[in-house]
Design an enzyme around this catalytic site. Structure first.
Site, PDB file in Angstrom:
ATOM      1  N   GLN A 139      -3.434 -20.737  18.821  1.00 40.74           N
ATOM      2  CA  GLN A 139      -4.276 -19.721  18.175  1.00 40.74           C
ATOM      3  C   GLN A 139      -4.301 -18.432  18.991  1.00 40.74           C
ATOM      4  OE1 GLN A 139      -8.143 -21.511  17.336  1.00 40.74           O
ATOM      5  NE2 GLN A 139      -7.153 -23.245  16.349  1.00 40.74           N
ATOM      6  N   THR A 162       0.812  -1.227   0.000  1.00 39.34           N
ATOM      7  CA  THR A 162       0.000   0.000   0.000  1.00 39.34           C
ATOM      8  C   THR A 162       0.842   1.272   0.000  1.00 39.34           C
ATOM      9  OG1 THR A 162      -1.817  -1.097   1.123  1.00 39.34           O
ATOM     10  CG2 THR A 162      -1.695   1.274   1.387  1.00 39.34           C
TER      11      THR A 162
END
Ligand code: ASP
Length: 343
Positions: free
Chosen positions: A278, A16
């Site tokens: 996780q 970006t």
């Protein structure tokens, strides 16, 4: 030896920060970043470090990064190592933590800063966060206080292989929940030297390049109700390295012991299964619960407090070195480049 050349090499890989607004959304455009930098007067002001810019061809949205680009960035740094005091790698935010992790293994014996950065809003847009990210990264790269692969974003300097993208749209997009910041940037750059990589962890023989091979790696995230049997066909020697993203401290659903024979046979045929969590913070402790101790006996290794990004990069690294699986198992639990906390 003290560095007398203070020039920084900025390597634009895409992302970006250098993208151009098009009808189909933001997209990388060759030469566009250089134009945007020209409008930042601070970058050419007296007292600002000298820098040079090179661009990868093609420029990529970081979703398209692969082993080829990781090796390419590593080679550029390796080949230009003596000419510059530090390196800034401009990169898309989506896979920046993967590339930072990969470079921490591809480049051995670093004694100069390699700083990955990017932005959530392109440099050419009015509210761009890229301006500070770029300027501060160049300053950190020229100062040479830190000498490892780092990720700088929104005032935080993080160890590259501990960093994670935490927000898809916030400007404070990265953090390293399992490791202290290497610096916090406010009015001053406050380095946290206690968190730097100890020099005994670095090889003393100077810069070395350890390119990755295209090793087949898999990541499997467990979830309640997972039918492990469906994964038996892919969890074979076809995948050299498997990262298993488990619950909490390394727990998986029992499912009548369905997964364990799959892990055991994958391991027997040469795959290394690494257990990560996780949870962004905390560590895997195999054996803390009944639901995790069986993983260990089936041949899985603990990824401890490694990020999935670092575990993937480390598997690429160790398999690319051609190590036997038993040695890879041991190395996965050792700290090689600051990527995990040993017991
Ligand atoms: N999709 C972009 C990329 O990763 C997002 C960004 O740079 O922020 O290249």
């Amino acid at each position: 030896m003290e560095n007398t050349n203070k020039k920084v090499l900025i390597i634009n890989t895409g992302g970006t920060i250098g993208m151009k607004r098009t009808e189909k959304g933001f997209s990388p455009a060759p030469g566009f970043l250089a134009e945007a930098i020209e409008s930042i007067s601070d970058m050419s002001r007296e007292g600002f470090p000298e820098w040079e810019l090179c661009e990868l061809e093609p420029l990529l949205d970081s979703s398209n990064m692969s082993v080829r680009e990781w090796n390419n960035i590593g080679s550029i740094i390796y080949e230009n190592y003596e000419k510059y005091s530090g390196f800034v790698v401009l990169h898309g935010t989506d896979t920046m933590a993967y590339t930072a992790s990969a470079l921490s293994f591809i480049l051995g014996g670093l004694d100069k800063p390699v700083i990955l950065t990017g932005s959530q809003i392109p440099l050419s847009e009015i509210r761009s966060d890229g301006r500070d990210n770029l300027i501060t990264s160049v300053i950190i790269a020229s100062e040479g206080v830190v000498s490892e692969v780092c990720l700088y974003f929104s005032g935080k300097l993080l160890r590259g292989n501990r960093a994670m993208k935490m927000s898809s749209d916030g400007l404070v997009a990265f953090d390293s929940p399992n490791y202290p910041h290497l610096a916090d940037v406010g009015i001053e750059i406050r380095y946290n030297r206690a968190a730097f990589m100890p020099s005994e962890k670095k090889s003393g023989s100077g810069i070395a390049l350890y390119p990755f091979l295209e090793i087949p790696i898999g990541v499997l995230k467990v979830f309640p109700g997972i039918q492990f049997g469906l994964f038996a066909e892919i969890m074979t020697e076809k995948l050299s390295g498997i990262v298993l993203e488990t619950f909490g401290a390394g727990n998986i659903p029992n499912n009548g012991g369905e997964l364990l024979p799959i892990i055991k046979s994958a391991f027997d045929s040469g795959s290394v299964v690494t257990v990560c969590s996780q949870c962004p913070a905390g560590t895997v402790t195999l054996g803390a619960y009944e639901t995790s101790s069986a993983l260990k006996s089936a041949g899985a290794v603990s990824g401890r407090d490694m990020t999935t990004e670092a575990a993937v990069a480390k598997l690429y690294h160790l398999f690319s070195l051609g190590m036997p699986k038993e040695e890879i198992k041991l190395k996965m639990e050792e700290c090689l480049a600051g990527e995990l906390t040993e017991n």
